[in-house]
Design a protein around this motif. Structure first.
Motif, short mmCIF file in Angstrom:
data_model
loop_
_atom_site.label_atom_id
_atom_site.label_comp_id
_atom_site.label_asym_id
_atom_site.label_seq_id
_atom_site.Cartn_x
_atom_site.Cartn_y
_atom_site.Cartn_z
N ILE A 57 0.83 -1.16 -0.07
CA ILE A 57 0.13 -0.03 -0.10
C ILE A 57 1.09 1.21 -0.17
O ILE A 57 1.66 1.38 0.92
CB ILE A 57 -1.08 0.13 1.24
CG1 ILE A 57 -1.76 -1.11 1.24
CG2 ILE A 57 -1.87 1.38 1.21
CD1 ILE A 57 -2.66 -1.43 2.54
N PRO A 58 0.78 1.81 -1.23
CA PRO A 58 1.88 3.09 -1.16
C PRO A 58 1.84 4.24 -0.19
O PRO A 58 2.61 4.90 0.02
CB PRO A 58 1.65 3.61 -2.77
CG PRO A 58 0.40 2.93 -2.98
CD PRO A 58 -0.08 1.69 -2.24
N ASP A 59 0.49 4.67 0.07
CA ASP A 59 0.21 5.69 0.88
C ASP A 59 0.42 5.37 2.28
O ASP A 59 -0.33 4.50 2.94
CB ASP A 59 -1.31 6.08 0.59
CG ASP A 59 -1.82 7.21 1.65
OD1 ASP A 59 -0.77 8.11 1.85
OD2 ASP A 59 -2.79 7.34 2.17
N PRO A 60 1.30 6.10 3.06
CA PRO A 60 1.42 5.60 4.50
C PRO A 60 0.09 5.75 5.54
O PRO A 60 0.03 5.02 6.24
CB PRO A 60 2.58 6.66 5.08
CG PRO A 60 3.11 6.84 3.81
CD PRO A 60 2.21 7.01 2.73
N ALA A 61 -0.76 6.94 5.19
CA ALA A 61 -1.84 6.95 5.82
C ALA A 61 -2.76 5.68 5.53
O ALA A 61 -3.34 5.13 6.67
CB ALA A 61 -2.42 8.49 5.74
N ALA A 62 -2.92 5.32 4.49
CA ALA A 62 -3.87 4.31 4.01
C ALA A 62 -3.50 2.97 4.57
O ALA A 62 -4.20 2.20 5.30
CB ALA A 62 -3.96 4.11 2.73
N ARG A 63 -1.90 2.74 4.73
CA ARG A 63 -1.22 1.68 5.26
C ARG A 63 -1.45 1.36 6.64
O ARG A 63 -1.84 0.54 7.32
CB ARG A 63 0.20 1.71 4.93
CG ARG A 63 0.87 0.49 5.20
CD ARG A 63 2.44 0.49 5.18
NE ARG A 63 2.88 1.06 3.73
CZ ARG A 63 3.61 2.31 3.70
NH1 ARG A 63 4.15 2.47 4.65
NH2 ARG A 63 3.89 2.84 2.52
N GLN A 65 -3.94 2.93 8.42
CA GLN A 65 -5.37 2.72 8.49
C GLN A 65 -5.78 1.14 8.39
O GLN A 65 -6.35 0.74 9.14
CB GLN A 65 -6.35 3.54 7.64
CG GLN A 65 -7.61 3.38 7.93
CD GLN A 65 -8.50 4.28 6.75
OE1 GLN A 65 -8.23 4.85 6.25
NE2 GLN A 65 -9.73 4.24 6.93
N LYS A 66 -5.06 0.45 7.41
CA LYS A 66 -5.41 -0.86 7.02
C LYS A 66 -4.85 -1.62 8.24
O LYS A 66 -5.51 -2.75 8.63
CB LYS A 66 -4.64 -1.21 5.74
CG LYS A 66 -5.00 -2.57 5.42
CD LYS A 66 -6.59 -2.97 5.10
CE LYS A 66 -6.79 -4.17 4.36
NZ LYS A 66 -8.05 -4.53 4.36
#
Length: 142
Positions: A57-63, A65-66
């Protein structure tokens, strides 16, 4: 006003620092299931095989959150597993070492693996044979 000798000052300072060091968190309890605890380290150990997928997952915030979503889901699963384990114990349902060895042998046979190949595959996933047996044990109790 008299001065304290340097060794006394050093001793007093070291005593003041001890509570701060002793207060460091070594382990964290994340759930209590009828008196049995689930530790943060246990959750993290179960998350470890999923780390390569999370890193995609490239986006640190999305990573992040996941990761938190997976932690919550995994903790819920671990609570359910602990409830099942407790109920199995109460009902005197047991899975013997022989049962586990047969299940491991069955996995090896179905996947055409030797014990060394299975060990290597488990190491790649950050596991060992003991944790794999525990993983096999869970569905046996269902």
């Amino acid at each position: 006003m008299s001065r304290l000798p340097a060794p006394v000052v050093a001793l007093l300072l070291s005593l003041l620092l001890v509570p701060a060091a002793a207060a460091r968190t070594v382990e964290r309890i994340v759930a209590v299931v009828n008196g049995d605890v689930i530790l943060q380290s246990e959750v993290e150990e179960r998350l470890r095989p999923l780390e390569p997928q999370l890193q995609q997952i490239p986006d640190p915030a999305a990573r992040a959150q996941k990761l938190e979503e997976l932690r919550r889901q995994l903790l819920n699963l671990m609570v359910d597993e602990e409830l099942i384990r407790q109920e199995a114990h109460k009902l005197k349902i047991e899975v013997t070492t022989k049962d586990l060895e047969m299940a491991v042998a069955d996995v090896m046979r179905k996947n055409n693996l030797t014990k060394d190949q299975l060990d290597a595959a488990l190491r790649q996933e950050g596991k060992d044979l003991r944790s794999y047996r525990e993983q096999i044990l869970r569905p046996q109790l269902l």
